[in-house]
Design an enzyme around this catalytic site. Structure first.
Site, PDB file in Angstrom:
ATOM      1  N   LYS A 543       0.831  -1.204   0.000  1.00  0.00           N
ATOM      2  CA  LYS A 543       0.000   0.000   0.000  1.00  0.00           C
ATOM      3  C   LYS A 543       0.862   1.250   0.000  1.00  0.00           C
ATOM      4  O   LYS A 543       0.565   2.228  -0.677  1.00  0.00           O
ATOM      5  CB  LYS A 543      -0.940  -0.012   1.195  1.00  0.00           C
ATOM      6  CG  LYS A 543      -2.069  -1.018   1.057  1.00  0.00           C
ATOM      7  CD  LYS A 543      -3.005  -0.941   2.253  1.00  0.00           C
ATOM      8  CE  LYS A 543      -4.247  -1.794   2.032  1.00  0.00           C
ATOM      9  NZ  LYS A 543      -3.925  -3.232   1.968  1.00  0.00           N
ATOM     10  N   ARG A 619     -14.364  16.799  21.303  1.00  0.00           N
ATOM     11  CA  ARG A 619     -13.126  16.782  22.069  1.00  0.00           C
ATOM     12  C   ARG A 619     -13.028  18.005  22.968  1.00  0.00           C
ATOM     13  O   ARG A 619     -13.599  19.051  22.688  1.00  0.00           O
ATOM     14  CB  ARG A 619     -11.916  16.702  21.135  1.00  0.00           C
ATOM     15  CG  ARG A 619     -11.843  15.352  20.418  1.00  0.00           C
ATOM     16  CD  ARG A 619     -10.565  15.194  19.638  1.00  0.00           C
ATOM     17  NE  ARG A 619      -9.377  15.153  20.474  1.00  0.00           N
ATOM     18  CZ  ARG A 619      -8.930  14.074  21.109  1.00  0.00           C
ATOM     19  NH1 ARG A 619      -9.601  12.950  21.012  1.00  0.00           N
ATOM     20  NH2 ARG A 619      -7.831  14.117  21.825  1.00  0.00           N
ATOM     21  N   SER A 650      -4.448  11.821  27.825  1.00  0.00           N
ATOM     22  CA  SER A 650      -3.679  12.448  26.758  1.00  0.00           C
ATOM     23  C   SER A 650      -3.233  13.854  27.167  1.00  0.00           C
ATOM     24  O   SER A 650      -2.263  14.375  26.626  1.00  0.00           O
ATOM     25  CB  SER A 650      -4.504  12.511  25.474  1.00  0.00           C
ATOM     26  OG  SER A 650      -5.728  13.157  25.710  1.00  0.00           O
ATOM     27  N   ARG A 652      -1.812  14.576  29.886  1.00  0.00           N
ATOM     28  CA  ARG A 652      -0.469  14.445  30.445  1.00  0.00           C
ATOM     29  C   ARG A 652       0.574  14.214  29.359  1.00  0.00           C
ATOM     30  O   ARG A 652       1.747  14.514  29.539  1.00  0.00           O
ATOM     31  CB  ARG A 652      -0.441  13.286  31.457  1.00  0.00           C
ATOM     32  CG  ARG A 652       0.895  13.143  32.179  1.00  0.00           C
ATOM     33  CD  ARG A 652       0.803  12.335  33.468  1.00  0.00           C
ATOM     34  NE  ARG A 652       2.095  12.301  34.156  1.00  0.00           N
ATOM     35  CZ  ARG A 652       2.849  11.199  34.255  1.00  0.00           C
ATOM     36  NH1 ARG A 652       2.436  10.055  33.740  1.00  0.00           N
ATOM     37  NH2 ARG A 652       4.008  11.258  34.889  1.00  0.00           N
ATOM     38  N   ARG A 653       0.132  13.704  28.267  1.00  0.00           N
ATOM     39  CA  ARG A 653       1.066  13.524  27.163  1.00  0.00           C
ATOM     40  C   ARG A 653       1.210  14.782  26.331  1.00  0.00           C
ATOM     41  O   ARG A 653       1.921  14.795  25.327  1.00  0.00           O
ATOM     42  CB  ARG A 653       0.591  12.374  26.255  1.00  0.00           C
ATOM     43  CG  ARG A 653       0.513  11.027  26.946  1.00  0.00           C
ATOM     44  CD  ARG A 653       0.478   9.886  25.942  1.00  0.00           C
ATOM     45  NE  ARG A 653      -0.558  10.038  24.916  1.00  0.00           N
ATOM     46  CZ  ARG A 653      -1.796   9.612  25.049  1.00  0.00           C
ATOM     47  NH1 ARG A 653      -2.169   8.995  26.147  1.00  0.00           N
ATOM     48  NH2 ARG A 653      -2.672   9.792  24.069  1.00  0.00           N
ATOM     49  N   ASP A 660     -11.610  12.968  26.963  1.00  0.00           N
ATOM     50  CA  ASP A 660     -12.188  13.063  28.297  1.00  0.00           C
ATOM     51  C   ASP A 660     -11.120  13.580  29.242  1.00  0.00           C
ATOM     52  O   ASP A 660      -9.980  13.801  28.844  1.00  0.00           O
ATOM     53  CB  ASP A 660     -12.701  11.700  28.764  1.00  0.00           C
ATOM     54  CG  ASP A 660     -11.578  10.671  28.827  1.00  0.00           C
ATOM     55  OD1 ASP A 660     -10.398  11.060  28.773  1.00  0.00           O
ATOM     56  OD2 ASP A 660     -11.876   9.478  28.942  1.00  0.00           O
ATOM     57  N   ASP A 662      -9.131  12.758  32.695  1.00  0.00           N
ATOM     58  CA  ASP A 662      -8.794  11.673  33.625  1.00  0.00           C
ATOM     59  C   ASP A 662      -8.113  12.252  34.847  1.00  0.00           C
ATOM     60  O   ASP A 662      -7.084  12.912  34.735  1.00  0.00           O
ATOM     61  CB  ASP A 662      -7.838  10.682  32.958  1.00  0.00           C
ATOM     62  CG  ASP A 662      -8.426  10.067  31.710  1.00  0.00           C
ATOM     63  OD1 ASP A 662      -9.591   9.642  31.771  1.00  0.00           O
ATOM     64  OD2 ASP A 662      -7.734  10.020  30.678  1.00  0.00           O
ATOM     65  N   ASP A 732     -13.335  11.073  34.464  1.00  0.00           N
ATOM     66  CA  ASP A 732     -13.035   9.828  35.176  1.00  0.00           C
ATOM     67  C   ASP A 732     -12.176  10.120  36.396  1.00  0.00           C
ATOM     68  O   ASP A 732     -11.226  10.899  36.319  1.00  0.00           O
ATOM     69  CB  ASP A 732     -12.245   8.869  34.274  1.00  0.00           C
ATOM     70  CG  ASP A 732     -13.021   8.444  33.051  1.00  0.00           C
ATOM     71  OD1 ASP A 732     -14.243   8.667  33.019  1.00  0.00           O
ATOM     72  OD2 ASP A 732     -12.415   7.882  32.128  1.00  0.00           O
ATOM     73  N   ASN A 755       0.863   1.420  26.550  1.00  0.00           N
ATOM     74  CA  ASN A 755       0.558   0.588  27.717  1.00  0.00           C
ATOM     75  C   ASN A 755       0.532  -0.889  27.371  1.00  0.00           C
ATOM     76  O   ASN A 755       1.097  -1.722  28.077  1.00  0.00           O
ATOM     77  CB  ASN A 755      -0.813   0.962  28.279  1.00  0.00           C
ATOM     78  CG  ASN A 755      -0.762   2.263  29.046  1.00  0.00           C
ATOM     79  OD1 ASN A 755       0.325   2.812  29.276  1.00  0.00           O
ATOM     80  ND2 ASN A 755      -1.911   2.769  29.438  1.00  0.00           N
TER      81      ASN A 755
END
Length: 817
Positions: A543, A619, A650, A652-653, A660, A662, A732, A755
DNA sequence: TTACAGTATTT
DNA sequence: AAATAC
DNA sequence: GTAA
């Protein structure tokens, strides 16, 4: 590599074959088709191509070309031919077959449903059966046969590769396998019919047949607007005249396809250079022109564009005018790469697959020894001159090279005279990641790999199989676009498609592939090149090559035009709705969210998911995450100042937006999440009172009832208080005792692929990683099924866990895999 | 042909 | 136990 | 989808 080939079942294991349609897998049908396509079509097709003009001119040219037609070009042609297989030529038996069982499986079910088509929507299956069905059905996914054929597919193992005929070619793999290797590709498909005669005319041929063709008037029908691939372009030819017969022909043809023939170089978008000229010959002409966007190609370029009826990438090696300086980003990047060798420049990664080393766990010590080796090796690798001269590479073993070529043309080093970027590109990471255990392997293997040939079998070390060992940064904002940007873009589109379709495994496979592509420093142009990269297998490599040479991907066009079930797609995005439920609803006739609200029986969560459908699928901007987080932290601090709350996910990243929010809730001195429950309950109550929380989706309740622990996670919805029309946001909470903080951090920071790869790595090392900690001495049974809990080794310290796993520490921002 | 992470919560 | 979520 |  054994594969499975779907078969249509009848009682005696034969296929149902409509007599009028050739069927893949049917030996007669297949061979018939093949015979028609077997003959090397070059002469015939080329003649067809030029037929409208002047047969003799075409023949002359062909003769001329024949001399220089080396294998390389043949490959390219076959390649393109493959990409441009007219889909209409595929056997279309689909509608003809009666479907004893209805309704036909939903397209999505074909891929991932846990419910095999024949079992009916409501028949639950065990996870194993589901998996089984899924993997099989996945293979036949797009086959027309499979689509309408609800007869239980009988999947018969074959020795050939397993799926390709479905997607790429009407000829069964088994049949193709019998062909001489060099011909396999060319049998794939007939060329697009460019001649007015249409495709019917274009099949078998010999040069004799071709000479018989009648001459036709050039006054052929005008090329339709849509086919005017050169529309808006202006060509300047060198020499810029039409005295030469073939050039005249070519110019006329290009004009027919929309190109404008200009006499002034300054007005040109493309310069078409006669094949006998090199850059030195034309330098004077071109350098006078300052237009940097000018595209300089040899005369093959327009021809092949027309041939394949699309704009091919002009920067391919084969269109390059000899001696033309390369002024593309690839060289710039390559240069930069070889010079910037900060020993720890971050996202280090390996991109070359290496031989697996069974156990590299405690290989840290070998680093020194390896680095010694490396230093002697790396320079060589990096020296452009070292490998540029291609004659040397081939001359040493020309014969075997040639033999191999005949057997497996893919092994021909296509990019031989290409700039050295391809060899340089691996170097930077080598120096950049001195600590990685796998580094040793790389340093050792490379010289060998390099000295032999470019077509090395894909190899990779044990460590390197895990994404957590590789880099991965968020798409660097404002970063100069990656050389593979276009490829990535297309693959991402495919990935999105599979996401929509809920094809979990393909989605993650694409994500992995995209991640490795994103780390490449140079442009990946050939299938072979791509295939050498981790997580890019044969099919993706193909591809990629297709994308690079044609700038598009037929499979994507197909996917996008697929009448995918809009309803199912919508339903799948409802919180609390998965494939199972969505499929059921669709089969019950529900099509809209309103239908569901009125007719379907919904769980509480699903109702929220529907009523706030748009909110929850929007988002959350980073800024709002900060605000929401601050709000919670403030309230929490009032309740208990010792409580610590950290925003994970995300965010934290370093993401600009998140799906959402967390929140990790912890408190020094705690050893179990239960200790935090009272606090959270108080906090939740308060947040409800403050109109911050608006819904509860999952409380810290029954962990499958009867058990002890109260649970540790809470899912719900919140809004920014005070603000009107604030969108509902998913929020969350995760209760984490201090002793498990590190593990929880990893878990809640992600990304998911990171993870999972970490956990997979752990399990391969006899350990187990979860949101609570890293355990060792885990006994595992069949498969890797856990038998023993194992002994907790670390939970508190995020970095420690990395260490124990032998994974180099990565900042959260570098955990995008 | 199989695995692809491992767990928590709801239904 | 299955479905769903993270 | 890839890899074992």
């Amino acid at each position: 590599m054994a594969g499975f080939r779907p078969r249509l079942k009848t009682t005696h294991n034969d296929m149902i074959i409509p007599s009028t349609f050739p069927v893949p897998g049917s030996s007669t049908g297949a061979h018939t088709r093949m015979d028609a396509n077997l003959a090397e079509p070059s002469y015939e097709d080329k003649v067809a191509f030029f037929d409208e003009f002047d047969k003799m001119a075409a023949l002359d040219q062909l003769d001329e070309e024949d001399d220089k037609l080396d294998e390389k070009e043949r490959q390219h042609r076959d390649k393109c031919r493959q990409f441009f297989s007219p889909r209409t030529k595929k056997p279309q038996f689909q509608p003809k077959l009666p479907s004893p069982i209805k309704p036909p499986p939903h397209p999505l079910q074909r891929r991932t449903a846990s419910l095999p088509a024949s079992t009916g929507v409501n028949t639950p299956e065990g996870p194993r059966a589901a998996q089984f069905a899924k993997s099989r059905l996945g293979v036949i996914k797009d086959t027309p046969i499979a689509a309408s054929q609800t007869i239980t597919p009988v999947l018969k193992p074959t020795t050939g590769a397993n799926t390709s005929f479905i997607e790429e070619t009407p000829i069964p793999e088994t049949a193709r396998a019998n062909l001489p290797a060099t011909l396999r590709r060319s049998t794939t498909m007939p060329l697009p019919d460019l001649s007015p005669d249409g495709g019917a005319e274009q099949s078998p041929s010999a040069s004799t047949a071709l000479r018989k063709r009648k001459r036709q008037s050039p006054a052929s029908k005008a090329i339709p607007e849509s086919a005017q691939i050169f529309k808006g372009f202006s060509f300047y030819y060198i020499p810029n005249n039409d005295v030469a017969r073939t050039r005249k022909l070519r110019i006329a043809k290009a004009q027919e396809y929309g190109a404008q023939w200009v006499r002034e170089l300054s007005a040109a978008s493309h310069v078409i250079v006669d094949k006998h000229l090199s850059y030195g010959d034309i330098e004077g002409i071109i350098s006078a022109n300052s237009n940097s966007s000018l595209i300089v190609v040899n005369e093959e370029y327009p021809i092949e564009c027309i041939w394949f009826r699309t704009l091919l990438s002009p920067d391919q090696q084969r269109y390059r005018v000899p001696g033309l300086p390369i002024v593309k980003e690839s060289i710039a990047v390559a240069g930069e790469a070889s010079s910037s060798e900060s020993p720890e420049s971050e996202p280090s990664s390996l991109q070359i697959k290496e031989v697996q080393k069974p156990n590299t766990l405690e290989s840290t010590q070998r680093n020194e020894e390896a680095s010694a080796q490396r230093s002697s090796v790396a320079p060589e690798v990096q020296t452009p001159e070292a490998q540029t001269p291609q004659p040397e590479r081939t001359s040493s073993d020309e014969l075997s090279e040639y033999i191999e070529l005949l057997n497996k043309y893919k092994d021909l080093p296509l990019d031989i005279e290409e700039d050295d970027s391809s060899s340089v590109k691996v170097a930077p990471e080598e120096i950049s990641d001195p600590e990685s255990a796998s580094e040793n392997e790389r340093a050792r293997k490379r010289p060998v790999t390099r000295s032999t040939r470019s077509a090395q079998k894909k190899t990779i070390t044990f460590e390197d199989r895990f994404a957590c060992n590789r880099g991965g940064t968020k798409v660097k904002a404002g970063e100069e676009s990656n050389p593979n940007a276009r490829t990535i873009e297309v693959l991402q589109a495919m990935c999105d498609y599979y996401t929509r379709i809920n094809d979990h495994w393909r989605t993650t496979a694409y994500r992995k592939a995209i991640a490795t592509l994103r780390r490449q420093i140079t442009k990946i142009t050939t299938e072979e090149e791509a295939h050498r990269l981790t997580n890019i297998g044969r099919r993706l490599a193909q591809k990629i090559e297709e994308i690079v040479t044609t700038n598009r991907l037929r499979r994507l066009d197909q996917a996008n035009s697929e009448p995918l079930d809009k309803s199912l797609e919508i339903f799948l995005k409802i919180y609390g709705v998965g494939l199972s439920k969505a499929t059921k609803w669709v089969s019950q006739g529900y099509r809209t969210l309103d239908d569901l609200l009125q007719k379907a029986d919904l769980t509480a969560n699903q109702r929220i998911g529907i009523e706030r459908y748009d909110d929850l699928n929007t988002r959350i901007p980073r800024q709002e995450i900060i605000l929401l987080g601050e709000f919670v932290k403030r309230e929490a601090a009032i309740l208990d100042p010792k409580i610590e709350i950290l925003i994970g996910g995300s965010y934290r990243r370093g993401s600009d937006s998140s799906g959402d929010i967390d929140l990790i809730v912890t408190k020094p001195g705690t050893t179990s999440s239960a200790e935090l429950v009272p606090f959270l309950e108080a906090l939740l109550k308060k947040l409800y009172d403050k109109k911050f929380l608006v819904a509860t989706l999952a409380a810290l309740h029954s962990q499958s009832m009867g058990s002890k622990e109260p649970g540790s996670k809470w899912h719900g919805c919140c809004i920014l208080p005070g603000k009107k029309d604030a969108l509902w946001r998913r929020i969350d909470f995760l209760l984490v005792p201090e002793t498990e903080y590190g593990a929880a951090l990893i878990y809640f920071t992600g990304n998911d692929i990171f993870n999972r790869s970490l956990r997979l790595l752990a399990s391969k090392k006899g350990m187990r990683l979860n949101q609570r900690g890293l355990y060792r001495d885990v006994l595992r049974g069949k498969g890797r099924a856990k038998v023993t809990e194992g002994e907790l080794v670390e939970g508190r310290d995020e970095k420690r866990i990395f260490e124990l796993l032998g994974v180099k520490w990565r900042e959260p921002k570098d955990r995008w895999c």
